[in-house]
Design a protein around this motif. Sequence first.
Motif, mmCIF file in Angstrom:
data_model
loop_
_atom_site.group_PDB
_atom_site.id
_atom_site.type_symbol
_atom_site.label_atom_id
_atom_site.label_comp_id
_atom_site.label_asym_id
_atom_site.label_seq_id
_atom_site.Cartn_x
_atom_site.Cartn_y
_atom_site.Cartn_z
ATOM 1 N N CYS A 118 48.331 38.334 30.851
ATOM 2 C CA CYS A 118 47.037 38.679 30.252
ATOM 3 C C CYS A 118 47.186 39.409 28.918
ATOM 4 O O CYS A 118 47.924 40.394 28.818
ATOM 5 N N LEU A 154 31.488 39.788 34.637
ATOM 6 C CA LEU A 154 32.299 40.921 34.179
ATOM 7 C C LEU A 154 33.754 40.487 34.250
ATOM 8 O O LEU A 154 34.463 40.772 35.213
ATOM 9 N N MET A 155 34.132 39.709 33.241
ATOM 10 C CA MET A 155 35.461 39.103 33.216
ATOM 11 C C MET A 155 36.093 39.203 31.838
ATOM 12 O O MET A 155 37.008 38.451 31.507
ATOM 13 N N GLU A 159 39.349 46.321 33.582
ATOM 14 C CA GLU A 159 39.223 46.161 35.036
ATOM 15 C C GLU A 159 37.936 46.881 35.473
ATOM 16 O O GLU A 159 37.876 48.114 35.479
ATOM 17 N N PRO A 160 36.890 46.107 35.826
ATOM 18 C CA PRO A 160 35.594 46.717 36.135
ATOM 19 C C PRO A 160 35.667 47.802 37.213
ATOM 20 O O PRO A 160 35.002 48.827 37.101
ATOM 21 N N THR A 191 37.777 41.342 39.846
ATOM 22 C CA THR A 191 38.741 42.441 39.950
ATOM 23 C C THR A 191 40.145 41.917 40.216
ATOM 24 O O THR A 191 40.319 40.873 40.840
ATOM 25 N N CYS A 192 41.135 42.677 39.735
ATOM 26 C CA CYS A 192 42.528 42.304 39.985
ATOM 27 C C CYS A 192 42.951 42.707 41.395
ATOM 28 O O CYS A 192 44.056 42.395 41.824
ATOM 29 N N SER A 213 40.950 38.247 41.522
ATOM 30 C CA SER A 213 42.037 37.566 40.809
ATOM 31 C C SER A 213 43.281 37.634 41.676
ATOM 32 O O SER A 213 44.034 38.586 41.624
ATOM 33 N N GLU A 255 40.227 33.808 42.066
ATOM 34 C CA GLU A 255 40.716 33.232 40.815
ATOM 35 C C GLU A 255 42.204 32.943 40.973
ATOM 36 O O GLU A 255 42.952 33.762 41.524
ATOM 37 N N ALA A 257 45.165 31.505 38.495
ATOM 38 C CA ALA A 257 45.686 30.925 37.246
ATOM 39 C C ALA A 257 46.932 30.120 37.586
ATOM 40 O O ALA A 257 47.855 30.625 38.219
ATOM 41 N N PRO A 287 43.761 26.640 34.611
ATOM 42 C CA PRO A 287 45.042 26.368 33.953
ATOM 43 C C PRO A 287 45.386 27.575 33.072
ATOM 44 O O PRO A 287 44.540 28.021 32.299
ATOM 45 N N LEU A 288 46.559 28.128 33.226
ATOM 46 C CA LEU A 288 46.925 29.325 32.469
ATOM 47 C C LEU A 288 46.692 29.123 30.968
ATOM 48 O O LEU A 288 47.031 28.092 30.414
ATOM 49 N N ASN A 289 46.096 30.121 30.358
ATOM 50 C CA ASN A 289 45.967 30.126 28.902
ATOM 51 C C ASN A 289 47.234 30.741 28.356
ATOM 52 O O ASN A 289 47.532 31.895 28.668
ATOM 53 N N CYS A 332 39.950 36.225 27.230
ATOM 54 C CA CYS A 332 39.794 37.652 26.997
ATOM 55 C C CYS A 332 41.025 38.292 26.372
ATOM 56 O O CYS A 332 42.149 37.987 26.713
HETATM 57 N N1 SAH Z 1 40.374 42.778 35.306
HETATM 58 C C1 SAH Z 1 39.556 41.809 35.952
HETATM 59 C C2 SAH Z 1 38.650 41.014 35.025
HETATM 60 C C3 SAH Z 1 39.180 40.553 33.684
HETATM 61 S S1 SAH Z 1 40.149 39.115 33.483
HETATM 62 C C4 SAH Z 1 40.404 40.885 36.774
HETATM 63 O O1 SAH Z 1 41.608 40.998 36.746
HETATM 64 O O2 SAH Z 1 39.840 40.063 37.503
HETATM 65 C C5 SAH Z 1 39.233 37.707 33.947
HETATM 66 C C6 SAH Z 1 40.123 36.654 34.612
HETATM 67 O O3 SAH Z 1 40.993 36.004 33.655
HETATM 68 C C7 SAH Z 1 41.039 37.237 35.684
HETATM 69 O O4 SAH Z 1 41.029 36.390 36.797
HETATM 70 C C8 SAH Z 1 42.387 37.220 34.981
HETATM 71 O O5 SAH Z 1 43.441 37.277 35.897
HETATM 72 C C9 SAH Z 1 42.293 35.933 34.201
HETATM 73 N N2 SAH Z 1 43.273 35.789 33.123
HETATM 74 C C10 SAH Z 1 43.787 36.740 32.317
HETATM 75 N N3 SAH Z 1 44.658 36.213 31.448
HETATM 76 C C11 SAH Z 1 44.691 34.897 31.694
HETATM 77 C C12 SAH Z 1 45.413 33.804 31.127
HETATM 78 N N4 SAH Z 1 46.279 33.984 30.128
HETATM 79 N N5 SAH Z 1 45.197 32.568 31.631
HETATM 80 C C13 SAH Z 1 44.314 32.376 32.644
HETATM 81 N N6 SAH Z 1 43.614 33.354 33.214
HETATM 82 C C14 SAH Z 1 43.803 34.607 32.754
#
Ligand code: SAH
Length: 346
Positions: A118, A154-155, A159-160, A191-192, A213, A255, A257, A287-289, A332
């Motif tokens: 992230c 809220l994403m 971390e909310p 949330t994580c 997540s 979630e 990734a 799909p991972l960004n 994000c």
């Molecule tokens: N802190 C919170 C919300 C913010 S992130 C959380 O962890 O859920 C929003 C979502 O994007 C989360 O599921 C996070 O794990 C995901 N995310 C963050 N970086 C990413 C990336 N490079 N590729 C795909 N998903 C990602």
Amino acid sequence: MKQDIKSMTLPQLEGAMEELGEKKFRAKQIFQWLGRGAECFEDMTNLSKQFRQKLDENFYLYAPQVVRRQESQRDGTMKYLWRLRDGNCVETVLMQYRYGNTVCVSTEVGCAMGCAFCASTQGGLVRRLTAGEILDQVIFTQKDSGKKISRIVLMGIGEPLDNFDAVMQFLELVNHPDGVGISMRHISLSTCGLAERIDKLASLHLQLTLSVSLHAPDDETRSKIMPVNRKYNVQRLMESCRKYYQETGRRISFEYAMIRGVNDTPRHAEMLIRQTRGMDAHVNMIPLNHVEGSSLVPSTKEDIRRFQQQLEQAGITATVRRSLGGDIDASCGQLRKKQLQQEEQG
Ligand code: SAH
């Protein structure tokens, strides 16, 4: 010291009016102005000049400034980088779906959680946002874009549940019919996995959608990519998720990734099925960004399809999230990161 008027709920504002020796109904008038995006007390034209001056002496009112606005040529996704009162920046994304415009808001400047994939967490946590600063992202995205917002996720950055009180206060503000008036059912909180805070949230019985997540179904994999797992492991987290589902009756969205060779094997899918069984879970595969400087890469299309099929065969609904705004760094943390790099370079 002046007070932060935008973070105040209507009952708090009513209390503040009483303290100032003003009529209670003034609170509602002010609350409505704030919800419509008034940028200063001068804007509140149905209040007397004297009263507006009094407000100015007791409260501060600040509107975030647009540092950057980017619009995707592909899908209309808009991304805002805002400058806050103290100079810090946060991002907000506006996504246009068939079922309405959704805004993705940040809850903190940076993030302390340290997830390996992230961009938001790379500089650590700078500070938590106030309820008013989270609300501003909704109000001013709507005002600037001219697009009516009907859903909130809220994403964004942060971390909310690490900013629990301000986030709960924000939910009350944004939900209020005299304010922006968005129903809880149209709000998702991600949330994580701060398990104790999930328990606390469950006890409030809000009708929002909880996203967790998860990203890995076993401690070995999850602790490698998400440090939070060393505090609340998968079993502890899933206990809270089950309790949340039982107490609120709301299904949880997990979630996931997809990271090539890390969490996308048939063995991982099997473990994920075992973890989420019996709780009407929904798995949202992303799909991972790819984030600059990271060795983690997205899974192949074939692996994503295979993983999804394996889940669905086990009766778990799994969707692959359509990626919006790929041409404008719309995930994000990416835009704020760029801005910080530029500011460092002068
Ligand atoms: N802190 C919170 C919300 C913010 S992130 C959380 O962890 O859920 C929003 C979502 O994007 C989360 O599921 C996070 O794990 C995901 N995310 C963050 N970086 C990413 C990336 N490079 N590729 C795909 N998903 C990602």
